[in-house]
Design a protein around this motif. Structure first.
Motif, PDB file in Angstrom:
ATOM      1  N   LEU A  16      15.556  62.223  -0.816  1.00 13.17           N
ATOM      2  CA  LEU A  16      14.320  62.798  -1.017  1.00 13.17           C
ATOM      3  C   LEU A  16      13.627  62.733   0.326  1.00 13.17           C
ATOM      4  O   LEU A  16      12.530  63.368   0.440  1.00 13.17           O
ATOM      5  CB  LEU A  16      13.260  62.365  -2.159  1.00 13.17           C
ATOM      6  CG  LEU A  16      13.936  62.810  -3.623  1.00 13.17           C
ATOM      7  CD1 LEU A  16      13.002  62.158  -4.506  1.00 13.17           C
ATOM      8  CD2 LEU A  16      14.208  64.255  -3.769  1.00 13.17           C
ATOM      9  N   ALA A  17      14.049  61.940   1.159  1.00 15.55           N
ATOM     10  CA  ALA A  17      13.417  61.565   2.553  1.00 15.55           C
ATOM     11  C   ALA A  17      13.115  62.859   3.200  1.00 15.55           C
ATOM     12  O   ALA A  17      12.015  63.058   3.790  1.00 15.55           O
ATOM     13  CB  ALA A  17      14.128  60.847   3.356  1.00 15.55           C
ATOM     14  N   LEU A  66       6.414  64.137   6.195  1.00 13.24           N
ATOM     15  CA  LEU A  66       6.503  63.101   7.041  1.00 13.24           C
ATOM     16  C   LEU A  66       7.918  62.911   7.567  1.00 13.24           C
ATOM     17  O   LEU A  66       8.834  63.356   6.829  1.00 13.24           O
ATOM     18  CB  LEU A  66       6.093  61.984   6.486  1.00 13.24           C
ATOM     19  CG  LEU A  66       4.532  61.731   5.972  1.00 13.24           C
ATOM     20  CD1 LEU A  66       4.379  60.456   5.572  1.00 13.24           C
ATOM     21  CD2 LEU A  66       3.668  62.064   7.240  1.00 13.24           C
ATOM     22  N   LYS A  67       8.110  62.429   8.685  1.00 13.82           N
ATOM     23  CA  LYS A  67       9.462  62.276   9.278  1.00 13.82           C
ATOM     24  C   LYS A  67      10.252  61.423   8.280  1.00 13.82           C
ATOM     25  O   LYS A  67       9.661  60.020   8.009  1.00 13.82           O
ATOM     26  CB  LYS A  67       9.462  61.851  10.698  1.00 13.82           C
ATOM     27  CG  LYS A  67       8.761  62.793  11.749  1.00 13.82           C
ATOM     28  CD  LYS A  67       8.869  62.153  12.972  1.00 13.82           C
ATOM     29  CE  LYS A  67       8.175  63.114  14.133  1.00 13.82           C
ATOM     30  NZ  LYS A  67       8.117  62.490  15.256  1.00 13.82           N
ATOM     31  N   PRO A  68      11.329  61.440   7.925  1.00 14.12           N
ATOM     32  CA  PRO A  68      12.297  60.405   7.288  1.00 14.12           C
ATOM     33  C   PRO A  68      12.136  59.209   7.560  1.00 14.12           C
ATOM     34  O   PRO A  68      12.224  58.209   6.922  1.00 14.12           O
ATOM     35  CB  PRO A  68      13.583  61.254   7.402  1.00 14.12           C
ATOM     36  CG  PRO A  68      13.521  62.611   7.660  1.00 14.12           C
ATOM     37  CD  PRO A  68      12.292  62.516   8.551  1.00 14.12           C
ATOM     38  N   GLU A  69      12.311  59.114   8.910  1.00 15.63           N
ATOM     39  CA  GLU A  69      11.951  57.486   9.590  1.00 15.63           C
ATOM     40  C   GLU A  69      10.940  56.847   9.200  1.00 15.63           C
ATOM     41  O   GLU A  69      10.536  55.502   9.117  1.00 15.63           O
ATOM     42  CB  GLU A  69      12.377  57.256  10.980  1.00 15.63           C
ATOM     43  CG  GLU A  69      11.530  58.146  11.812  1.00 15.63           C
ATOM     44  CD  GLU A  69      11.970  59.392  12.180  1.00 15.63           C
ATOM     45  OE1 GLU A  69      11.325  60.490  13.249  1.00 15.63           O
ATOM     46  OE2 GLU A  69      12.864  60.097  11.364  1.00 15.63           O
ATOM     47  N   ILE A  70       9.788  57.570   8.712  1.00 18.25           N
ATOM     48  CA  ILE A  70       8.429  57.101   8.470  1.00 18.25           C
ATOM     49  C   ILE A  70       8.445  56.635   7.126  1.00 18.25           C
ATOM     50  O   ILE A  70       7.917  55.596   6.751  1.00 18.25           O
ATOM     51  CB  ILE A  70       7.258  58.150   8.698  1.00 18.25           C
ATOM     52  CG1 ILE A  70       7.318  58.320  10.317  1.00 18.25           C
ATOM     53  CG2 ILE A  70       5.933  57.724   8.466  1.00 18.25           C
ATOM     54  CD1 ILE A  70       6.960  57.427  11.236  1.00 18.25           C
ATOM     55  N   VAL A  71       9.011  57.425   6.117  1.00 16.77           N
ATOM     56  CA  VAL A  71       8.965  57.260   4.742  1.00 16.77           C
ATOM     57  C   VAL A  71      10.261  56.430   4.358  1.00 16.77           C
ATOM     58  O   VAL A  71      10.205  56.183   3.174  1.00 16.77           O
ATOM     59  CB  VAL A  71       8.922  58.617   3.912  1.00 16.77           C
ATOM     60  CG1 VAL A  71       7.529  59.207   4.202  1.00 16.77           C
ATOM     61  CG2 VAL A  71      10.093  59.375   4.206  1.00 16.77           C
ATOM     62  N   ALA A  72      11.063  56.374   5.043  1.00 19.13           N
ATOM     63  CA  ALA A  72      12.272  55.476   4.683  1.00 19.13           C
ATOM     64  C   ALA A  72      12.010  54.109   4.064  1.00 19.13           C
ATOM     65  O   ALA A  72      11.264  53.147   4.557  1.00 19.13           O
ATOM     66  CB  ALA A  72      13.308  55.117   5.686  1.00 19.13           C
ATOM     67  N   GLY A  73      12.398  53.601   3.038  1.00 22.69           N
ATOM     68  CA  GLY A  73      12.027  52.361   2.289  1.00 22.69           C
ATOM     69  C   GLY A  73      10.623  52.562   1.764  1.00 22.69           C
ATOM     70  O   GLY A  73      10.059  51.264   0.952  1.00 22.69           O
ATOM     71  N   LEU A  74       9.932  53.550   1.395  1.00 22.45           N
ATOM     72  CA  LEU A  74       8.626  53.483   1.018  1.00 22.45           C
ATOM     73  C   LEU A  74       8.671  52.917  -0.361  1.00 22.45           C
ATOM     74  O   LEU A  74       9.709  53.652  -1.306  1.00 22.45           O
ATOM     75  CB  LEU A  74       8.101  54.977   0.971  1.00 22.45           C
ATOM     76  CG  LEU A  74       6.746  55.109   0.454  1.00 22.45           C
ATOM     77  CD1 LEU A  74       5.700  54.540   1.449  1.00 22.45           C
ATOM     78  CD2 LEU A  74       6.486  56.690   0.010  1.00 22.45           C
ATOM     79  N   ASP A  75       7.805  52.140  -0.727  1.00 21.31           N
ATOM     80  CA  ASP A  75       7.598  51.524  -2.012  1.00 21.31           C
ATOM     81  C   ASP A  75       6.043  51.330  -2.136  1.00 21.31           C
ATOM     82  O   ASP A  75       5.542  50.384  -1.859  1.00 21.31           O
ATOM     83  CB  ASP A  75       8.268  50.203  -2.319  1.00 21.31           C
ATOM     84  CG  ASP A  75       8.321  49.712  -3.704  1.00 21.31           C
ATOM     85  OD1 ASP A  75       7.767  50.494  -4.499  1.00 21.31           O
ATOM     86  OD2 ASP A  75       8.997  48.604  -3.989  1.00 21.31           O
ATOM     87  N   ILE A  76       5.371  52.424  -2.800  1.00 21.59           N
ATOM     88  CA  ILE A  76       4.085  52.363  -3.232  1.00 21.59           C
ATOM     89  C   ILE A  76       3.844  52.823  -4.563  1.00 21.59           C
ATOM     90  O   ILE A  76       4.496  53.588  -5.402  1.00 21.59           O
ATOM     91  CB  ILE A  76       3.447  53.237  -1.996  1.00 21.59           C
ATOM     92  CG1 ILE A  76       1.901  53.405  -2.303  1.00 21.59           C
ATOM     93  CG2 ILE A  76       4.014  54.747  -2.426  1.00 21.59           C
ATOM     94  CD1 ILE A  76       1.010  54.321  -1.119  1.00 21.59           C
ATOM     95  N   LEU A  77       2.729  52.217  -5.208  1.00 24.54           N
ATOM     96  CA  LEU A  77       2.428  52.391  -6.700  1.00 24.54           C
ATOM     97  C   LEU A  77       0.870  52.904  -6.590  1.00 24.54           C
ATOM     98  O   LEU A  77      -0.091  52.060  -5.953  1.00 24.54           O
ATOM     99  CB  LEU A  77       2.314  51.090  -7.424  1.00 24.54           C
ATOM    100  CG  LEU A  77       1.844  51.120  -8.733  1.00 24.54           C
ATOM    101  CD1 LEU A  77       2.844  52.173  -9.630  1.00 24.54           C
ATOM    102  CD2 LEU A  77       2.073  49.959  -9.579  1.00 24.54           C
ATOM    103  N   ILE A  78       0.445  53.909  -7.035  1.00 26.12           N
ATOM    104  CA  ILE A  78      -0.864  54.467  -7.032  1.00 26.12           C
ATOM    105  C   ILE A  78      -1.113  53.955  -8.591  1.00 26.12           C
ATOM    106  O   ILE A  78      -0.805  54.608  -9.564  1.00 26.12           O
ATOM    107  CB  ILE A  78      -0.923  55.973  -6.777  1.00 26.12           C
ATOM    108  CG1 ILE A  78      -0.295  56.206  -5.209  1.00 26.12           C
ATOM    109  CG2 ILE A  78      -2.293  56.420  -6.859  1.00 26.12           C
ATOM    110  CD1 ILE A  78      -0.101  57.454  -4.790  1.00 26.12           C
TER     111      ILE A  78
END
Length: 100
Positions: free
Chosen positions: A6-7, A12-24
């Motif tokens: 899904l990147a 945002l650029k894929p390299e910015i969101v790569a590995g994103l792990d966020i909980l809202i």
């Protein structure tokens, strides 16, 4: 978690969101959703106006902050509290309560 497949769907650029792990953790049981007074009224010029009142108590704020801090303790220990301080005065109470 952002799955690699899904990147490219992100704005945002894929390299910015790569590995994103966020909980809202978002509050949706009080505030402007259930505050009083609220309704639709007619102004003197005949125009209709809708209004809602943003109301929070310390206990409501503490409840959601407690959930966020407990979950953060399981996920690296970081909490970022985001509010609309530029447009909602009630957010000052949020800041004070969450900081305490």
């Amino acid at each position: 978690i952002l799955y690699p497949q899904l990147a490219d769907a992100s704005s945002l650029k894929p390299e910015i969101v790569a590995g994103l792990d966020i909980l809202i953790v978002r509050e949706l049981t009080g505030g402007i959703y259930f505050g009083q007074p609220r309704g639709i009224r007619e102004l003197e010029n005949g125009e209709k106006q809708g209004y809602n009142t943003d109301v929070y108590s310390e206990s409501e704020i503490k409840r959601i902050a407690k959930v966020a801090f407990e979950l953060a303790g399981l996920r690296g220990g970081k909490v970022c509290s985001v509010d609309k301080a530029n447009v909602l005065e009630v957010t000052e109470l949020w800041k004070q309560t969450v900081t305490d």
